[in-house]
Motif scaffolding. Structure first.
Motif, short mmCIF file in Angstrom:
data_model
loop_
_atom_site.label_atom_id
_atom_site.label_comp_id
_atom_site.label_asym_id
_atom_site.label_seq_id
_atom_site.Cartn_x
_atom_site.Cartn_y
_atom_site.Cartn_z
N GLN A 7 2.38 0.51 -7.90
CA GLN A 7 0.96 0.69 -8.57
C GLN A 7 0.51 -0.74 -8.53
N LYS A 8 1.39 -1.44 -9.22
CA LYS A 8 0.96 -2.97 -9.58
C LYS A 8 0.79 -3.65 -8.24
N ARG A 9 1.56 -3.58 -7.24
CA ARG A 9 1.16 -3.99 -5.83
C ARG A 9 -0.30 -3.82 -5.15
N ILE A 10 -0.32 -2.37 -5.51
CA ILE A 10 -1.75 -1.95 -4.97
C ILE A 10 -2.85 -2.47 -5.80
N GLU A 11 -2.86 -2.53 -7.12
CA GLU A 11 -3.59 -3.23 -8.10
C GLU A 11 -4.11 -4.75 -7.68
N LYS A 12 -2.82 -5.34 -7.42
CA LYS A 12 -3.00 -6.97 -7.22
C LYS A 12 -3.94 -7.01 -5.71
N ASP A 59 0.94 19.24 -5.46
CA ASP A 59 0.66 19.83 -6.52
C ASP A 59 0.58 19.15 -7.79
N ASN A 60 0.95 18.22 -7.95
CA ASN A 60 1.03 17.47 -9.20
C ASN A 60 0.06 16.20 -8.81
N ASP A 61 -0.19 15.33 -9.88
CA ASP A 61 -1.07 14.22 -9.84
C ASP A 61 -0.31 13.30 -8.94
N ILE A 62 -1.05 13.06 -7.78
CA ILE A 62 -0.56 12.18 -6.59
C ILE A 62 -0.74 10.68 -7.22
N ARG A 63 -1.24 10.41 -7.96
CA ARG A 63 -1.40 9.05 -8.45
C ARG A 63 0.15 8.62 -9.05
N LYS A 64 0.99 9.50 -9.68
CA LYS A 64 2.05 9.38 -10.21
C LYS A 64 3.25 9.83 -9.44
N ASP A 65 2.93 10.06 -8.02
CA ASP A 65 3.97 10.33 -7.01
C ASP A 65 4.49 8.86 -6.25
N GLU A 66 5.87 8.75 -6.69
CA GLU A 66 6.29 7.55 -6.36
C GLU A 66 6.43 7.20 -4.68
N THR A 67 6.66 8.52 -4.10
CA THR A 67 6.94 8.44 -2.56
C THR A 67 5.37 8.25 -2.10
N VAL A 68 4.47 8.62 -2.29
CA VAL A 68 3.14 8.51 -2.03
C VAL A 68 2.62 7.08 -2.06
N GLN A 69 2.79 6.61 -3.27
CA GLN A 69 2.39 5.36 -3.71
C GLN A 69 3.10 4.28 -2.92
N THR A 70 4.26 4.37 -2.72
CA THR A 70 5.34 3.52 -1.84
C THR A 70 4.77 3.55 -0.47
N THR A 71 4.28 4.80 0.17
CA THR A 71 3.98 4.86 1.58
C THR A 71 2.39 4.10 1.59
N ILE A 72 1.61 4.32 0.74
CA ILE A 72 0.32 3.54 0.85
C ILE A 72 0.64 1.93 0.94
N ILE A 73 1.77 1.46 -0.07
CA ILE A 73 1.97 0.02 0.11
C ILE A 73 2.45 -0.17 1.38
#
Length: 94
Positions: A7-12, A59-73
């Motif tokens: 999340q920090k890398r995306i925000e940066k 099914d859960n909050d995707i913003r808190k899904d480590e796998t998805v956030q890492t995939t975005i990076i």
């Protein structure tokens, strides 16, 4: 990569602002504004080009899904995006 680091890398990257193309745009969608169950990552190679979109759901909050956030990076790094935009609003699912 852990969730906070991703999340920090995306925000940066978002804070850098517009630096040209290629560009990645991130938008969240959900049933309510408190729960994002889908994310769309759009890649725009050059100005006036049609975006290529990839979406992920959970099914859960995707913003808190480590796998998805890492995939975005990984997507951002793979396309060598010069600009990253993030819409913090959770849009209603259509």
């Amino acid at each position: 990569m852990n969730l906070d680091k991703a999340q920090k890398r995306i925000e940066k990257r978002v804070k850098r602002g517009f630096h040209g193309y290629p560009m990645i745009s991130i938008q969240y969608f959900g049933e309510t504004s408190a729960l994002a169950s889908k994310v769309e990552v759009s890649f725009i190679e050059q100005e006036d080009a049609q975006p290529m979109t990839e979406s992920f759901s959970s099914d859960n909050d995707i913003r808190k899904d480590e796998t998805v956030q890492t995939t975005i990076i990984k997507i951002i790094d793979r396309v060598d995006a010069k600009t990253v935009t993030l819409d913090e609003t959770v849009h209603p699912l259509s």
